[in-house]
Design a protein around this motif. Structure first.
Motif, PDB file in Angstrom:
ATOM      1  N   LEU A   1       0.828  -1.208   0.000  1.00 46.33           N
ATOM      2  CA  LEU A   1       0.000   0.000   0.000  1.00 46.33           C
ATOM      3  C   LEU A   1       0.862   1.256   0.000  1.00 46.33           C
ATOM      4  O   LEU A   1       0.597   2.204  -0.753  1.00 46.33           O
ATOM      5  CB  LEU A   1      -0.937   0.003   1.207  1.00 46.33           C
ATOM      6  N   ASP A   2       1.909   1.269   0.807  1.00 43.74           N
ATOM      7  CA  ASP A   2       2.812   2.413   0.855  1.00 43.74           C
ATOM      8  C   ASP A   2       3.468   2.649  -0.498  1.00 43.74           C
ATOM      9  O   ASP A   2       3.532   3.775  -0.991  1.00 43.74           O
ATOM     10  CB  ASP A   2       3.870   2.196   1.934  1.00 43.74           C
ATOM     11  N   ALA A   3       3.945   1.576  -1.129  1.00 41.89           N
ATOM     12  CA  ALA A   3       4.601   1.716  -2.428  1.00 41.89           C
ATOM     13  C   ALA A   3       3.637   2.209  -3.502  1.00 41.89           C
ATOM     14  O   ALA A   3       3.973   3.098  -4.290  1.00 41.89           O
ATOM     15  CB  ALA A   3       5.215   0.382  -2.842  1.00 41.89           C
ATOM     16  N   VAL A   4       2.422   1.671  -3.513  1.00 48.70           N
ATOM     17  CA  VAL A   4       1.440   2.063  -4.527  1.00 48.70           C
ATOM     18  C   VAL A   4       1.004   3.509  -4.333  1.00 48.70           C
ATOM     19  O   VAL A   4       0.950   4.292  -5.292  1.00 48.70           O
ATOM     20  CB  VAL A   4       0.230   1.101  -4.506  1.00 48.70           C
ATOM     21  N   VAL A   5       0.714   3.883  -3.095  1.00 48.04           N
ATOM     22  CA  VAL A   5       0.275   5.262  -2.823  1.00 48.04           C
ATOM     23  C   VAL A   5       1.384   6.252  -3.156  1.00 48.04           C
ATOM     24  O   VAL A   5       1.130   7.289  -3.781  1.00 48.04           O
ATOM     25  CB  VAL A   5      -0.191   5.400  -1.354  1.00 48.04           C
ATOM     26  N   ASN A   6       2.605   5.938  -2.768  1.00 47.93           N
ATOM     27  CA  ASN A   6       3.717   6.837  -3.083  1.00 47.93           C
ATOM     28  C   ASN A   6       3.941   6.944  -4.585  1.00 47.93           C
ATOM     29  O   ASN A   6       4.232   8.030  -5.092  1.00 47.93           O
ATOM     30  CB  ASN A   6       4.994   6.375  -2.394  1.00 47.93           C
ATOM     31  N   TYR A   7       3.792   5.849  -5.313  1.00 53.58           N
ATOM     32  CA  TYR A   7       3.956   5.882  -6.765  1.00 53.58           C
ATOM     33  C   TYR A   7       2.935   6.820  -7.397  1.00 53.58           C
ATOM     34  O   TYR A   7       3.277   7.659  -8.236  1.00 53.58           O
ATOM     35  CB  TYR A   7       3.825   4.475  -7.341  1.00 53.58           C
TER      36      TYR A   7
END
Length: 136
Positions: free
Chosen positions: A20-26
């Motif tokens: 979730l962190d990686a997707v949101v940051n992307y």
């Protein structure tokens, strides 16, 4: 099967929070680059991860705790720890307040989804789920 359920739930919550962190940051970084905006902050991964990780640990401790007072103390200690981590990130200048709030919001949604899934699975494993009841 029932004994593996907490471990599976804990690992799934941590892996899910990292994804979730990686997707949101992307998507935040991509959207700001496409819009030509100045470098904007992204939701805090530390706030998200600490809320999900320590929230899951608190959930398991509350399940095995006996008294109501002990459960309340576990919840309060967990909240204070998460707030200390979040404010520590702001104090060090690594994150802005809005980034912390966004990370906590994303973590809260993911933690709620994980706890709901674990509770449903735990109750079905104990035979107390809806499927175990006789139809009316």
């Amino acid at each position: 099967r029932k004994s593996w359920l907490p471990l599976i739930g804990f690992v799934a919550s941590l892996v899910g929070s990292a994804v979730l962190d990686a997707v949101v940051n992307y998507f935040f970084v991509r959207q700001h680059v496409l819009a030509g905006a100045a470098a904007m902050g992204t939701p805090s991964g530390q706030a998200l991860g600490s809320l999900v990780g320590y929230g899951m640990v608190a959930y398991f401790l509350i399940l095995i705790a006996r008294g109501h007072r002990t459960r309340v103390l576990i919840a309060l200690a967990t909240i204070l720890l998460i707030l200390a981590i979040s404010f520590g990130r702001m104090y060090l200048g690594d994150q802005h307040f809005s980034n912390i709030v966004a990370g906590l919001a994303a973590g809260g949604v993911w933690l709620a989804a994980c706890l709901t899934g674990l509770e449903v699975a735990r109750r079905r494993a104990e035979g107390g789920g809806r499927s175990a009841r006789k139809p009316l």
